[in-house]
Structures are given as structure tokens and as C-alpha cells.
Design a protein around this motif. Sequence first.
Motif, short mmCIF file in Angstrom:
data_model
loop_
_atom_site.label_atom_id
_atom_site.label_comp_id
_atom_site.label_asym_id
_atom_site.label_seq_id
_atom_site.Cartn_x
_atom_site.Cartn_y
_atom_site.Cartn_z
N CYS A 80 -31.21 -19.14 125.06
CA CYS A 80 -30.81 -18.82 123.71
C CYS A 80 -31.91 -17.98 123.07
O CYS A 80 -33.06 -18.43 122.97
CB CYS A 80 -30.60 -20.10 122.90
SG CYS A 80 -30.19 -19.78 121.18
N GLN A 115 -32.96 -23.82 124.73
CA GLN A 115 -31.82 -24.32 125.49
C GLN A 115 -31.14 -23.18 126.22
O GLN A 115 -31.05 -22.07 125.70
CB GLN A 115 -30.82 -24.99 124.54
CG GLN A 115 -31.42 -26.16 123.79
CD GLN A 115 -30.44 -26.75 122.81
OE1 GLN A 115 -29.25 -26.56 122.92
NE2 GLN A 115 -30.95 -27.49 121.84
N MET A 125 -25.04 -20.89 126.44
CA MET A 125 -23.78 -21.45 126.89
C MET A 125 -22.58 -20.80 126.22
O MET A 125 -21.50 -20.79 126.76
CB MET A 125 -23.75 -22.95 126.63
CG MET A 125 -24.78 -23.72 127.38
SD MET A 125 -24.72 -25.45 126.91
CE MET A 125 -26.15 -26.04 127.76
N THR A 126 -22.74 -20.26 125.03
CA THR A 126 -21.64 -19.70 124.26
C THR A 126 -21.94 -18.24 123.96
O THR A 126 -23.05 -17.90 123.58
CB THR A 126 -21.48 -20.48 122.93
OG1 THR A 126 -21.35 -21.86 123.22
CG2 THR A 126 -20.28 -20.00 122.16
N LYS A 171 -25.61 -14.59 124.47
CA LYS A 171 -25.43 -15.96 124.94
C LYS A 171 -26.32 -16.86 124.10
O LYS A 171 -27.53 -16.71 124.09
CB LYS A 171 -25.81 -16.07 126.41
CG LYS A 171 -24.84 -15.39 127.33
CD LYS A 171 -25.23 -15.62 128.77
CE LYS A 171 -24.26 -14.95 129.70
NZ LYS A 171 -24.63 -15.13 131.11
N CYS A 206 -27.10 -21.02 122.64
CA CYS A 206 -26.86 -22.44 122.89
C CYS A 206 -25.81 -22.92 121.89
O CYS A 206 -25.55 -22.26 120.88
CB CYS A 206 -28.15 -23.24 122.78
SG CYS A 206 -28.83 -23.33 121.12
N ARG A 207 -25.23 -24.05 122.15
CA ARG A 207 -24.17 -24.58 121.27
C ARG A 207 -24.66 -24.80 119.85
O ARG A 207 -23.96 -24.54 118.89
CB ARG A 207 -23.62 -25.87 121.86
CG ARG A 207 -22.81 -25.64 123.11
CD ARG A 207 -22.21 -26.92 123.64
NE ARG A 207 -21.54 -26.65 124.89
CZ ARG A 207 -21.67 -27.39 125.97
NH1 ARG A 207 -22.40 -28.47 125.94
NH2 ARG A 207 -21.03 -27.08 127.07
N SER A 208 -25.89 -25.28 119.72
CA SER A 208 -26.43 -25.57 118.38
C SER A 208 -26.54 -24.30 117.55
O SER A 208 -26.11 -24.27 116.39
CB SER A 208 -27.81 -26.22 118.49
OG SER A 208 -27.74 -27.40 119.22
N CYS A 209 -27.11 -23.25 118.11
CA CYS A 209 -27.27 -21.99 117.37
C CYS A 209 -25.93 -21.32 117.12
O CYS A 209 -25.70 -20.75 116.05
CB CYS A 209 -28.22 -21.05 118.11
SG CYS A 209 -29.92 -21.63 118.12
N ALA A 210 -25.00 -21.39 118.10
CA ALA A 210 -23.67 -20.81 117.92
C ALA A 210 -22.94 -21.51 116.77
O ALA A 210 -22.27 -20.86 115.96
CB ALA A 210 -22.87 -20.93 119.21
N LYS A 211 -23.09 -22.81 116.68
CA LYS A 211 -22.46 -23.57 115.60
C LYS A 211 -23.00 -23.13 114.25
O LYS A 211 -22.24 -22.92 113.30
CB LYS A 211 -22.70 -25.07 115.82
CG LYS A 211 -22.04 -25.95 114.82
CD LYS A 211 -22.30 -27.42 115.12
CE LYS A 211 -21.68 -28.30 114.07
NZ LYS A 211 -22.00 -29.72 114.30
N ASN A 260 -21.62 -19.64 113.46
CA ASN A 260 -20.19 -19.70 113.12
C ASN A 260 -19.97 -20.30 111.74
O ASN A 260 -19.05 -19.91 111.03
CB ASN A 260 -19.42 -20.49 114.17
CG ASN A 260 -19.18 -19.66 115.42
OD1 ASN A 260 -19.11 -18.43 115.36
ND2 ASN A 260 -19.06 -20.33 116.55
#
Length: 147
Positions: free
Chosen positions: A118, A124, A127-128, A134, A136-141, A144
Motif C-alpha cells: 500500500c 500492508q 489488496m484493492t 493497489k 490495503c483494505r484500510s486505506c481503500a475504505k 472510498n
Amino acid sequence: MQAKFLTSVEVQSLQERLSLYEKQIEALKKRVICTRKDQEALRVRGRARMIELLGDPDSENFKANKRRGFSMLWSEYRQWFKPIRSYRDTLEKDYDAGIKFIEEWIPSVQQAISLSCCPLCQQQPGMTEIDDLKLCRSCAKIINEGR
């Protein structure tokens, strides 16, 4: 027992010799590499840092990116501590700075993307995908939620 007093000439001679020895010691400090134990500690710390960035050593991300990651880490390490050819050539006087460099090393955003880490948190594995990045889920959240 009688005390012997030094003449000013003898004192000056001793001071000159002491000064010469101090210069020689300083010159040697610039040439002595760290011990094998310290070299191993640098290697182990580098591996631990790579695990922090890429995740579990058994993960696909680690297996796919470890060579590139280690190459980037040790390349920047060598550039920082010029003119060494390997972390094994780290001078004894630079050992603590070497450990600190490894602990604080963060790949650039471009490097992080190439490592599938990330680029925002650098901790991390990515992943997204959002806008060709790309994350990590936390940063993508977080991103968004801000849209």
C-alpha cells in the motif's frame, strides 16, 4: 620512593605522542568493519523490515516481491553509507546508524507500487485497486468514504 617530575620538554614530547596516537585511532575507526555478529544483526533486521512491509514470509506477496524488495533496501543502504559494497562492509562506527536506517526505511511510492505494498500506509500488502493503485483494505475504505 622519590617522585620524578617531568621537564617541560618531556611533557611536550608526551603530548605530541598522545596526539599522534589519537589521530591513528581515529584513522583506524574509519576502516574497521563491524563484527560478524553485528553483520548478522543487520541482515536479520533487514529481513524483519521486509516482513513488516510485505507480510508473512509464506504469503504470495512476500514470495513474489522479496527479491525486488531486498534489492531496493540494500541498494539504498549502500548509497546512504557510501562507499560500501554490502551491508557486511558497514563500519563499526556506523552500525547504530545502519540499524536505524533499516528500521526507518520506507520504499518510495513508486517502489511501493512495484512491491504491491500500500503506497499510503506502506505497511500492508495491496489488496484493492482504486484508480490503478493497489491499496490495503484500510486505506481503500478511507478513500472510498471521502468520495
